[in-house]
Design a protein around this motif. Structure first.
Motif, PDB file in Angstrom:
ATOM      1  N   GLU A  43      -4.036  -0.839 -67.200  1.00  0.00           N
ATOM      2  CA  GLU A  43      -4.299  -1.462 -65.783  1.00  0.00           C
ATOM      3  C   GLU A  43      -5.378  -0.453 -65.138  1.00  0.00           C
ATOM      4  OE1 GLU A  43      -4.811  -3.904 -62.890  1.00  0.00           O
ATOM      5  OE2 GLU A  43      -3.962  -4.346 -64.877  1.00  0.00           O
ATOM      6  N   ARG A  46      -8.671  -0.994 -66.836  1.00  0.00           N
ATOM      7  CA  ARG A  46      -9.419  -2.225 -66.394  1.00  0.00           C
ATOM      8  C   ARG A  46      -9.844  -2.094 -65.134  1.00  0.00           C
ATOM      9  NH1 ARG A  46      -4.872  -6.354 -68.802  1.00  0.00           N
ATOM     10  NH2 ARG A  46      -5.627  -6.196 -71.066  1.00  0.00           N
ATOM     11  N   ARG A  47      -9.210  -1.385 -64.302  1.00  0.00           N
ATOM     12  CA  ARG A  47      -9.309  -1.520 -62.686  1.00  0.00           C
ATOM     13  C   ARG A  47     -10.720  -0.403 -62.600  1.00  0.00           C
ATOM     14  NH1 ARG A  47      -5.767   1.775 -60.627  1.00  0.00           N
ATOM     15  NH2 ARG A  47      -4.100   0.215 -60.982  1.00  0.00           N
ATOM     16  N   GLN A  48     -10.772   0.663 -63.332  1.00  0.00           N
ATOM     17  CA  GLN A  48     -12.025   1.581 -63.392  1.00  0.00           C
ATOM     18  C   GLN A  48     -13.314   0.534 -63.759  1.00  0.00           C
ATOM     19  OE1 GLN A  48     -10.866   4.801 -66.049  1.00  0.00           O
ATOM     20  NE2 GLN A  48     -10.329   6.070 -64.376  1.00  0.00           N
ATOM     21  N   VAL A  49     -13.081  -0.261 -64.921  1.00  0.00           N
ATOM     22  CA  VAL A  49     -13.899  -0.963 -65.544  1.00  0.00           C
ATOM     23  C   VAL A  49     -14.806  -1.841 -64.517  1.00  0.00           C
ATOM     24  CG1 VAL A  49     -14.833  -2.655 -67.108  1.00  0.00           C
ATOM     25  CG2 VAL A  49     -13.586  -0.647 -67.954  1.00  0.00           C
ATOM     26  N   SER A  50     -13.825  -2.671 -63.553  1.00  0.00           N
ATOM     27  CA  SER A  50     -14.321  -3.656 -62.941  1.00  0.00           C
ATOM     28  C   SER A  50     -14.844  -3.130 -61.642  1.00  0.00           C
ATOM     29  CB  SER A  50     -12.810  -4.590 -62.495  1.00  0.00           C
ATOM     30  OG  SER A  50     -12.009  -3.844 -61.858  1.00  0.00           O
ATOM     31  N   GLU A  51     -14.386  -1.764 -61.251  1.00  0.00           N
ATOM     32  CA  GLU A  51     -15.107  -1.177 -60.014  1.00  0.00           C
ATOM     33  C   GLU A  51     -16.288  -0.728 -60.353  1.00  0.00           C
ATOM     34  OE1 GLU A  51     -12.344   2.018 -58.830  1.00  0.00           O
ATOM     35  OE2 GLU A  51     -11.074   0.673 -58.160  1.00  0.00           O
ATOM     36  N   GLN A  53     -18.482  -2.039 -62.907  1.00  0.00           N
ATOM     37  CA  GLN A  53     -19.410  -3.247 -62.903  1.00  0.00           C
ATOM     38  C   GLN A  53     -19.645  -3.640 -61.496  1.00  0.00           C
ATOM     39  OE1 GLN A  53     -16.733  -5.760 -65.351  1.00  0.00           O
ATOM     40  NE2 GLN A  53     -17.830  -5.110 -67.193  1.00  0.00           N
ATOM     41  N   LEU A  54     -18.819  -3.815 -60.492  1.00  0.00           N
ATOM     42  CA  LEU A  54     -18.931  -3.917 -59.217  1.00  0.00           C
ATOM     43  C   LEU A  54     -20.023  -3.085 -58.597  1.00  0.00           C
ATOM     44  CD1 LEU A  54     -18.427  -6.130 -56.818  1.00  0.00           C
ATOM     45  CD2 LEU A  54     -16.697  -4.400 -56.110  1.00  0.00           C
ATOM     46  N   ARG A  57     -23.621  -3.855 -60.197  1.00  0.00           N
ATOM     47  CA  ARG A  57     -24.054  -5.062 -59.824  1.00  0.00           C
ATOM     48  C   ARG A  57     -24.846  -4.950 -58.421  1.00  0.00           C
ATOM     49  NH1 ARG A  57     -19.632  -8.479 -59.673  1.00  0.00           N
ATOM     50  NH2 ARG A  57     -19.369  -7.924 -61.794  1.00  0.00           N
TER      51      ARG A  57
END
Length: 95
Positions: A43, A46-51, A53-54, A57
């Motif tokens: 988890e 996943r949180r690091q990857v989503s942060e 990517q945000l 972007r």
């Protein structure tokens, strides 16, 4: 690479490079070492990857917006130059 006169855009370019490298490192480690069996570690990754990517972007959008406002068209043929809205472009950059 050309230096940016806008320090905010230069900062975003540096952050973009840093965040892409961090994301690449996480993805490489995931496939080289494998994923942990620990649910919390999964988890957290996943949180690091989503942060990341945000952030990537967001930086890409700011840089893209700046480039649209400042850069002139690179093509010099008549067809591509006739399709440019020159009223939106200024040689001095944003004011």
């Amino acid at each position: 690479m050309v230096a940016d006169s806008d320090s905010r855009v230069a900062w975003h370019r540096a952050q973009l490079k840093k965040n892409r490298a961090a994301l690449k490192q996480i993805e490489t480690a995931r496939f080289t070492v494998g994923e942990s069996a620990d649910a919390k570690a999964i988890e957290r990754t996943r949180r690091q990857v989503s942060e990341l990517q945000l952030k990537i972007r967001e930086s890409e959008q700011i840089i893209g917006q700046h480039d649209k406002q400042v850069r002139r068209p690179l093509a010099t043929d008549l067809r591509s130059l006739s399709n440019v809205a020159w009223r939106n472009w200024t040689g001095n950059g944003p004011r």
